[in-house]
Write a protein that holds these residues in place. Structure first.
Motif, PDB file in Angstrom:
ATOM      1  N   ARG A 109      33.236  33.101  41.823  1.00 49.45           N
ATOM      2  CA  ARG A 109      33.453  31.749  41.343  1.00 49.45           C
ATOM      3  C   ARG A 109      34.817  31.195  41.739  1.00 49.45           C
ATOM      4  NH1 ARG A 109      29.158  30.025  38.248  1.00 49.45           N
ATOM      5  NH2 ARG A 109      30.194  28.039  38.644  1.00 49.45           N
ATOM      6  N   ILE A 153      27.656  39.092  42.392  1.00 50.29           N
ATOM      7  CA  ILE A 153      28.020  40.518  42.336  1.00 50.29           C
ATOM      8  C   ILE A 153      26.830  41.251  41.736  1.00 50.29           C
ATOM      9  CG2 ILE A 153      29.548  42.261  41.343  1.00 50.29           C
ATOM     10  CD1 ILE A 153      31.818  40.348  41.482  1.00 50.29           C
ATOM     11  N   PHE A 167      30.286  25.365  34.219  1.00 45.15           N
ATOM     12  CA  PHE A 167      30.455  26.597  34.998  1.00 45.15           C
ATOM     13  C   PHE A 167      29.129  27.339  35.246  1.00 45.15           C
ATOM     14  CE2 PHE A 167      31.470  31.197  35.053  1.00 45.15           C
ATOM     15  CZ  PHE A 167      32.344  31.249  36.119  1.00 45.15           C
ATOM     16  N   CYS A 181      33.786  42.222  33.627  1.00 44.01           N
ATOM     17  CA  CYS A 181      34.242  42.750  34.918  1.00 44.01           C
ATOM     18  C   CYS A 181      35.703  43.161  34.865  1.00 44.01           C
ATOM     19  CB  CYS A 181      34.062  41.687  36.003  1.00 44.01           C
ATOM     20  SG  CYS A 181      35.044  40.204  35.655  1.00 44.01           S
ATOM     21  N   GLN A 213      34.920  43.774  39.798  1.00 43.42           N
ATOM     22  CA  GLN A 213      34.873  42.757  40.857  1.00 43.42           C
ATOM     23  C   GLN A 213      35.085  43.360  42.245  1.00 43.42           C
ATOM     24  OE1 GLN A 213      37.599  39.490  40.256  1.00 43.42           O
ATOM     25  NE2 GLN A 213      37.000  39.180  38.145  1.00 43.42           N
ATOM     26  N   TYR A 253      38.798  37.748  32.022  1.00 47.06           N
ATOM     27  CA  TYR A 253      37.826  36.784  32.527  1.00 47.06           C
ATOM     28  C   TYR A 253      36.383  37.170  32.286  1.00 47.06           C
ATOM     29  CZ  TYR A 253      42.041  35.222  34.874  1.00 47.06           C
ATOM     30  OH  TYR A 253      43.310  34.792  35.129  1.00 47.06           O
ATOM     31  N   GLY A 254      36.148  38.432  31.932  1.00 47.25           N
ATOM     32  CA  GLY A 254      34.759  38.842  31.741  1.00 47.25           C
ATOM     33  C   GLY A 254      34.689  40.335  31.524  1.00 47.25           C
ATOM     34  N   CYS A 307      28.537  35.098  37.841  1.00 51.36           N
ATOM     35  CA  CYS A 307      28.392  35.735  39.152  1.00 51.36           C
ATOM     36  C   CYS A 307      27.119  36.544  39.254  1.00 51.36           C
ATOM     37  CB  CYS A 307      29.554  36.682  39.384  1.00 51.36           C
ATOM     38  SG  CYS A 307      29.590  37.970  38.120  1.00 51.36           S
TER      39      CYS A 307
END
Ligand code: SF4
Length: 329
Positions: free
Chosen positions: A291, A327, A182, A61, A242, A58-59, A161
């Motif tokens: 999110r 974050i 988004f 992160c 995260q 997802y990232g 984020c």
């Protein structure tokens, strides 16, 4: 297929420098279709064995360092910029540059921005290399562009984020260049200023006001529903980028002070299915990716709130002081 530049030459040089026998590769969902082609080229040109991470990504992160640490010498993570996180093996972040032409969308965006003069210009990793061109275009069209670096992000770069690159930026309006709602929604909720999206994938610009209003109505409905709850589940992510365990502990204490019950739940990927055994809990608080509570709200049966929304529920924050969760890296 949309074009992306993967900078494979740099990847191959890096693998040779590390003298890596086994190399892990990780791609975000939209780039996974390129994985086998890149793996083949790396194996042919370096003699290394490649392992592709097939889990969702997802990232930045969500780097696969823990999965890869015992099976590879090096992890190449495509599509995101590095975050200041300690990894379990060397991780090389390789930005992928989109070759989309942004001019058409920018022309429409300038019209929508109308009389707003000072424009905060932002985008995501794959369009960062186009910022100077976009800045020039806006200035040629009478705008004054403002940008700054964020904490853990480059000049003009935001994450879903993390909006530190626009925090306290003296802008009349923001222009986000990229696709989908988004990131634009995040900017709107973070700044409460006019936000226009220039979407090069469909070559048009639009504002986000109606969509953001709809999302805020859902947020307030979820907060209202949580007001009488007696039990809370605080979700913490086991993903390094995260993980906010300290925040979770603070929230648990805050809830206990109000004579209500709170449990900390730790998980890797968060999903409605994984919460099914915990349906005796009335409200969930998300300290993992901020999110999930905002964008996936409709997937969850119970209210799923951000830490700031919990503060409203507990009377520690006024509704008017609603704030987007971030974050801090
Ligand atoms: S925490 Fe969520 S929004 Fe932030 S980088 Fe990770 S996936 Fe994206």
């Amino acid at each position: 297929m949309l074009g992306y530049e993967f900078d494979i030459k740099k990847v191959i040089e890096t693998i040779k420098q590390f003298d890596a026998e086994v190399v892990g590769l990780q791609f975000p969902e939209g780039l996974k279709v390129h994985a086998t082609k890149i793996a083949r080229q790396i194996e042919d040109e370096t003699g290394s064995t490649v392992i592709i991470s097939a889990d969702p990504c997802y990232g930045a992160c969500d780097a696969a360092d823990v999965d890869m640490k015992d099976v590879s010498d090096l992890l190449i993570h495509f599509g995101h910029t590095a975050l200041p996180i300690e990894y379990d093996l060397p991780v090389i972040f390789v930005e992928t540059k989109s070759d989309m032409d942004v001019k058409g969308a920018l022309i429409s965006a300038v019209e929508l921005l109308g009389a707003y003069k000072r424009i905060g210009l932002v985008t995501t990793a794959q369009h960062l290399h186009l910022l100077p061109e976009m800045e020039n275009f806006l200035e040629e069209n009478g705008k004054e562009v403002v940008m700054k670096e964020g904490a853990g992000t480059q000049k003009g770069q935001i994450l879903g984020c993390n909006f530190s690159a626009i925090k306290d930026l003296d802008a009349d309006a923001f222009l986000y260049v990229g696709s989908g709602n988004f990131h634009t929604l995040g900017i709107k909720l973070f700044t409460d200023k006019p936000v226009v999206i220039a979407d090069p994938y469909i070559n048009e610009a639009r504002d986000i006001d109606e969509f953001a209003d709809r999302i805020m109505r859902i947020r307030f409905a979820r907060i209202a529903k949580a007001m009488d709850a007696e039990s809370f589940g605080i979700i913490v992510s086991s993903k390094k980028g995260q993980s906010r365990m300290e925040l979770a502990k603070v929230l648990k204490k805050m809830i206990h002070k109000e004579k209500k019950e709170a449990f900390i739940l730790i998980m890797d990927d968060v999903s409605p299915e994984l919460l099914t055994p915990f349906m005796n809990i009335e409200v969930f608080i998300m300290t993992a990716c901020p999110r999930i509570a905002i964008d996936d709200a409709n997937m969850y049966k119970k209210p799923l709130l951000t830490p700031q929304e919990l503060e409203i529920v507990l009377g520690k924050r006024d509704w008017e002081d609603y704030e987007m969760d971030e974050i801090e890296y």
